[in-house]
Write an enzyme that holds these catalytic residues in place. Structure first.
Site, PDB file in Angstrom:
ATOM      1  N   PRO A  88      29.593  25.045  -0.727  1.00  0.00           N
ATOM      2  CG  PRO A  88      30.308  27.249  -0.821  1.00  0.00           C
ATOM      3  CD  PRO A  88      30.825  25.849  -0.785  1.00  0.00           C
ATOM      4  CD  GLU A 116      39.190  30.580  -6.252  1.00  0.00           C
ATOM      5  OE1 GLU A 116      40.367  30.998  -6.156  1.00  0.00           O
ATOM      6  OE2 GLU A 116      38.470  30.820  -7.209  1.00  0.00           O
ATOM      7  NE  ARG A 154      19.425  18.613  19.146  1.00  0.00           N
ATOM      8  CZ  ARG A 154      18.145  18.296  18.975  1.00  0.00           C
ATOM      9  NH1 ARG A 154      17.764  17.658  17.884  1.00  0.00           N
ATOM     10  NH2 ARG A 154      17.240  18.576  19.881  1.00  0.00           N
ATOM     11  CG  ASP A 169       9.287  12.325  18.969  1.00  0.00           C
ATOM     12  OD1 ASP A 169       9.009  11.513  19.845  1.00  0.00           O
ATOM     13  OD2 ASP A 169      10.282  12.219  18.204  1.00  0.00           O
TER      14      ASP A 169
HETATM   15  C1  9WO Z   1      37.200  31.237  -1.650  1.00  0.00           C
HETATM   16  C2  9WO Z   1      37.570  32.276  -2.532  1.00  0.00           C
HETATM   17  C3  9WO Z   1      38.631  33.173  -2.525  1.00  0.00           C
HETATM   18  C4  9WO Z   1      38.696  34.111  -3.565  1.00  0.00           C
HETATM   19  C5  9WO Z   1      37.743  34.129  -4.570  1.00  0.00           C
HETATM   20  C6  9WO Z   1      36.691  33.225  -4.559  1.00  0.00           C
HETATM   21  C7  9WO Z   1      36.616  32.300  -3.538  1.00  0.00           C
HETATM   22  N1  9WO Z   1      35.712  31.329  -3.311  1.00  0.00           N
HETATM   23  C8  9WO Z   1      36.082  30.688  -2.195  1.00  0.00           C
HETATM   24  C9  9WO Z   1      35.350  29.547  -1.677  1.00  0.00           C
HETATM   25  O1  9WO Z   1      34.263  29.254  -2.127  1.00  0.00           O
HETATM   26  N2  9WO Z   1      35.985  28.880  -0.700  1.00  0.00           N
HETATM   27  C10 9WO Z   1      35.347  27.721  -0.139  1.00  0.00           C
HETATM   28  C11 9WO Z   1      35.688  27.707   1.323  1.00  0.00           C
HETATM   29  C12 9WO Z   1      35.854  26.436  -0.770  1.00  0.00           C
HETATM   30  C13 9WO Z   1      35.258  25.220  -0.094  1.00  0.00           C
HETATM   31  C14 9WO Z   1      35.448  25.294   1.402  1.00  0.00           C
HETATM   32  N3  9WO Z   1      34.970  26.572   1.869  1.00  0.00           N
HETATM   33  C15 9WO Z   1      33.668  26.778   2.193  1.00  0.00           C
HETATM   34  C16 9WO Z   1      32.724  25.807   2.436  1.00  0.00           C
HETATM   35  N4  9WO Z   1      33.091  27.998   2.319  1.00  0.00           N
HETATM   36  N5  9WO Z   1      31.785  27.816   2.612  1.00  0.00           N
HETATM   37  C17 9WO Z   1      31.557  26.508   2.697  1.00  0.00           C
HETATM   38  C18 9WO Z   1      30.244  25.964   2.964  1.00  0.00           C
HETATM   39  C19 9WO Z   1      30.097  24.599   3.234  1.00  0.00           C
HETATM   40  C20 9WO Z   1      28.830  24.118   3.470  1.00  0.00           C
HETATM   41  N6  9WO Z   1      27.743  24.933   3.460  1.00  0.00           N
HETATM   42  C21 9WO Z   1      27.895  26.245   3.192  1.00  0.00           C
HETATM   43  C22 9WO Z   1      29.145  26.795   2.945  1.00  0.00           C
END
Ligand code: 9WO
Length: 248
Positions: A88, A116, A154, A169
């Protein structure tokens, strides 16, 4: 193009290359996807890849060593690869970045985190770029990795037929797509727009461009080009004046 995905859920990512366009890219030999599970690089019976966070707090953190070994294995399969961590906190993925990834044809190692997150020292030592697919937190990076694979596949040579690539396109300049219709001609009392039944290809192309411009201005003004040429300005004015017009 070679892509290695590092994930503790390889079966989830495998599904993206079992059908559709990524499957076609693979069958054409334009795409190779390797799945590498960090659990295969652990040395304990439980194949542990996570541990408690220093400083306390909820959740667990992915350990560096199994990931480092998994990345090393990926590099052996994909020399000179770019390592991308799906998170994220990454730069938001746009079509221009997808095009660049496909055109560079540099192997990619997609690191899909869970829990996490990943020990920051591993990220600093091994990751070249972080990519986000949107401002939300998923259960892990796998779905984001699958989005990257699908979007890049793609654009690989010969993967989209001529007709599809022509459609590609139509909004490769960043505009939203025009509306699409197919049989029946009447549906719920609404007829397909007359121009689409005319067989006049120039008029159809013009209508589609007008719809793409109008819908983009209406729904995603942030995507509108900074300046429009005279023809596009006229089309946009026509769209605004029509019943599809842009709300003031
Ligand atoms: C898990 C968590 C558990 C308890 C308290 C806080 C917490 N934060 C997270 C967390 O952010 N986990 C992520 C899970 C860690 C990196 C991998 N994960 C992830 C990637 N979730 N969402 C994405 C992501 C990747 C690309 N674009 C959007 C979202």
């Amino acid at each position: 193009m070679d892509i290695a995905v590092i994930t503790i859920f390889p079966e989830l990512v495998a599904s993206v290359i079992e059908s559709g366009i990524p499957r076609k890219a693979r069958d054409l030999g334009r795409l190779r996807v390797e799945l590498i599970n960090p659990r295969d690089f652990t040395d304990d019976e439980r194949r542990t890849v996570d541990d408690r966070p220093y400083g306390g707090g909820p959740g667990m953190v992915m350990k560096a060593e199994p990931l480092r070994k998994a990345i090393q294995a990926a590099r052996a399969l994909c020399p000179a690869a770019k390592v991308i961590y799906l998170s994220p906190q990454g730069e938001q993925l746009k079509q221009q970045r997808v095009s660049a990834l496909a055109q560079e044809d540099q192997a990619l190692i997609l690191l899909a985190g869970r829990y996490e997150g990943i020990d920051e020292r591993l990220i600093r030592a091994e990751v070249d770029a972080e990519i986000s697919i949107g401002d939300y937190v998923l259960s892990g990076g796998e779905l984001a990795a699958m989005v990257v694979i699908d979007a890049v596949a793609r654009l690989l040579p010969d993967v989209l037929g001529h007709a599809e690539s022509a459609a590609q396109d139509s909004f490769s300049d960043g505009l939203l797509d025009c509306p699409h219709y197919t049989r029946p001609e009447w549906l719920d009392g609404e007829r397909v727009p007359e121009v689409l039944l005319s067989g006049n290809h120039a008029a159809i192309a013009r209508w589609r461009r007008m719809q793409a411009l109008g819908r983009t201005a209406q729904r995603r003004p942030d995507l509108m080009p900074e300046s429009l040429n005279k023809d596009d300005l006229r089309l946009l004015a026509e769209y605004s004046a029509s019943n599809d017009g842009i709300d003031d």
